[in-house]
Design a protein around this motif. Sequence first.
Motif, mmCIF file in Angstrom:
data_model
loop_
_atom_site.group_PDB
_atom_site.id
_atom_site.type_symbol
_atom_site.label_atom_id
_atom_site.label_comp_id
_atom_site.label_asym_id
_atom_site.label_seq_id
_atom_site.Cartn_x
_atom_site.Cartn_y
_atom_site.Cartn_z
ATOM 1 N N ASP A 133 93.943 26.397 27.005
ATOM 2 C CA ASP A 133 94.914 26.016 27.563
ATOM 3 C C ASP A 133 95.140 27.212 28.847
ATOM 4 O OD1 ASP A 133 95.800 24.057 26.048
ATOM 5 O OD2 ASP A 133 96.730 25.206 24.496
ATOM 6 N N ALA A 134 94.131 27.061 29.592
ATOM 7 C CA ALA A 134 94.005 28.256 30.495
ATOM 8 C C ALA A 134 95.001 28.000 31.680
ATOM 9 C CB ALA A 134 92.473 28.303 31.268
ATOM 10 N N HIS A 135 95.047 26.641 32.248
ATOM 11 C CA HIS A 135 95.938 26.397 33.402
ATOM 12 C C HIS A 135 96.304 25.064 33.408
ATOM 13 C CE1 HIS A 135 96.755 26.530 37.641
ATOM 14 N NE2 HIS A 135 96.009 25.492 37.775
ATOM 15 N N THR A 136 97.754 25.009 33.769
ATOM 16 C CA THR A 136 98.408 23.491 33.937
ATOM 17 C C THR A 136 98.472 23.390 35.498
ATOM 18 O OG1 THR A 136 99.679 23.918 32.088
ATOM 19 C CG2 THR A 136 100.354 22.432 33.601
ATOM 20 N N THR A 137 97.848 22.214 35.866
ATOM 21 C CA THR A 137 98.008 21.994 37.415
ATOM 22 C C THR A 137 99.531 21.613 38.094
ATOM 23 O OG1 THR A 137 97.701 19.586 37.172
ATOM 24 C CG2 THR A 137 95.785 20.976 37.183
ATOM 25 N N LYS A 138 99.612 21.359 39.479
ATOM 26 C CA LYS A 138 100.907 21.060 39.914
ATOM 27 C C LYS A 138 100.864 19.457 39.439
ATOM 28 C CE LYS A 138 99.019 22.247 43.691
ATOM 29 N NZ LYS A 138 98.627 23.066 45.062
ATOM 30 N N LEU A 139 101.982 19.092 39.883
ATOM 31 C CA LEU A 139 102.403 17.584 39.783
ATOM 32 C C LEU A 139 101.492 16.647 40.725
ATOM 33 C CD1 LEU A 139 106.151 17.468 39.405
ATOM 34 C CD2 LEU A 139 104.630 17.181 37.572
ATOM 35 N N TYR A 140 100.811 15.682 40.126
ATOM 36 C CA TYR A 140 100.170 14.788 41.051
ATOM 37 C C TYR A 140 100.199 13.467 40.316
ATOM 38 C CZ TYR A 140 97.008 18.828 42.164
ATOM 39 O OH TYR A 140 96.603 19.954 42.788
ATOM 40 N N LEU A 167 94.300 22.354 31.770
ATOM 41 C CA LEU A 167 92.921 22.820 31.715
ATOM 42 C C LEU A 167 92.781 23.366 30.439
ATOM 43 C CD1 LEU A 167 90.020 23.179 32.850
ATOM 44 C CD2 LEU A 167 90.844 25.623 33.694
ATOM 45 N N LYS A 168 92.559 22.368 29.699
ATOM 46 C CA LYS A 168 92.294 22.391 28.181
ATOM 47 C C LYS A 168 91.411 23.614 27.498
ATOM 48 C CE LYS A 168 93.970 21.103 23.994
ATOM 49 N NZ LYS A 168 95.103 21.778 23.501
ATOM 50 N N TYR A 169 90.486 23.507 28.163
ATOM 51 C CA TYR A 169 89.279 24.639 27.748
ATOM 52 C C TYR A 169 88.093 24.900 28.839
ATOM 53 C CZ TYR A 169 85.069 26.504 24.942
ATOM 54 O OH TYR A 169 84.213 27.146 24.612
ATOM 55 N N ILE A 170 87.874 26.125 29.057
ATOM 56 C CA ILE A 170 87.150 26.481 30.198
ATOM 57 C C ILE A 170 86.039 27.467 29.412
ATOM 58 C CG2 ILE A 170 88.752 28.284 31.093
ATOM 59 C CD1 ILE A 170 87.574 27.658 33.843
ATOM 60 N N GLY A 220 91.790 35.405 34.778
ATOM 61 C CA GLY A 220 93.272 34.711 34.553
ATOM 62 C C GLY A 220 93.710 34.126 35.745
ATOM 63 N N SER A 221 93.153 34.378 36.986
ATOM 64 C CA SER A 221 93.653 33.608 38.048
ATOM 65 C C SER A 221 93.230 32.045 38.347
ATOM 66 C CB SER A 221 93.189 34.509 39.326
ATOM 67 O OG SER A 221 93.577 33.952 40.510
ATOM 68 N N PHE A 222 94.152 31.461 38.484
ATOM 69 C CA PHE A 222 93.743 29.847 38.372
ATOM 70 C C PHE A 222 94.577 29.288 39.563
ATOM 71 C CE2 PHE A 222 92.619 30.652 34.277
ATOM 72 C CZ PHE A 222 91.335 30.255 34.197
ATOM 73 N N SER A 223 94.026 28.359 40.424
ATOM 74 C CA SER A 223 94.873 27.430 41.248
ATOM 75 C C SER A 223 94.276 26.139 41.538
ATOM 76 C CB SER A 223 94.677 28.047 42.757
ATOM 77 O OG SER A 223 93.555 28.187 43.282
ATOM 78 N N ASP A 224 95.132 25.240 42.020
ATOM 79 C CA ASP A 224 94.558 23.984 41.972
ATOM 80 C C ASP A 224 94.781 22.935 43.324
ATOM 81 O OD1 ASP A 224 97.139 21.838 41.091
ATOM 82 O OD2 ASP A 224 97.082 23.750 39.973
ATOM 83 N N TYR A 225 94.134 22.069 43.469
ATOM 84 C CA TYR A 225 94.548 21.189 44.658
ATOM 85 C C TYR A 225 93.472 19.924 44.705
ATOM 86 C CZ TYR A 225 90.243 23.657 46.714
ATOM 87 O OH TYR A 225 88.988 24.155 46.618
ATOM 88 N N GLY A 226 94.047 18.940 45.478
ATOM 89 C CA GLY A 226 93.498 17.503 45.549
ATOM 90 C C GLY A 226 92.400 17.746 46.611
ATOM 91 N N LYS A 227 91.087 17.338 46.594
ATOM 92 C CA LYS A 227 89.915 17.450 47.575
ATOM 93 C C LYS A 227 89.662 16.037 48.067
ATOM 94 C CE LYS A 227 86.802 20.286 46.889
ATOM 95 N NZ LYS A 227 85.466 21.128 46.645
ATOM 96 N N ASP A 228 89.988 15.519 49.430
ATOM 97 C CA ASP A 228 89.572 14.355 49.703
ATOM 98 C C ASP A 228 88.417 14.422 50.583
ATOM 99 O OD1 ASP A 228 89.123 11.912 51.195
ATOM 100 O OD2 ASP A 228 91.100 12.178 52.301
#
Length: 168
Positions: A128-135, A101-104, A18-26
């Motif tokens: 519906d596991a996770h909603t990301t930050k604003l991008y 993240l609609k399905y995992i 249940g732990s999720f995080s997100d970020y952009g990767k360049d």
Amino acid sequence: ILLFFILLPAVSASSFTGSFSDYGKDTGSDGLYNYLTIEAGVNINDTSKDYMLLGVLEDSQGNLIEYNNCRSVTATGNQIFILDFNGLEIYRNQVDGPYNLKYIEISSIADCGNGGGMPPQIEHYLIDAHTTKLYTYTQFQKGQAAIYCNNSPCTASSTLIKSRDNLT
């Protein structure tokens, strides 16, 4: 009437914590994200298997981007699995986030190599596991340049140049 209940040990499957995080990767060092990375916490219970990870990312317009990867594990317990959603696809959709993240799904498989030992066995999934930050979609990679030059002037071959109406 005598009733007998046989208690079998519960088979515990590997599962999401249940732990999720997100970020952009360049990865190209150009200031644009090549991937929208989501880290998913997973509790692994068996190292004798490999694991398939499937993720489906959805934007507010219903566009879907899929991630699928197989990986071997060497330890049980809590771990982080990484899902790298393609930034080019996010840019092409031209829809700002947040993204959902609609399905995992995590599935076990005999071996990532050698055809995998199909079929995979679903161990756990979330909707519906996770909603990301604003991008904004413009933060993501637009595409690859047709040519790249280290020096000026830059010269392109005729195979890269196309014109309309037979103009030269």
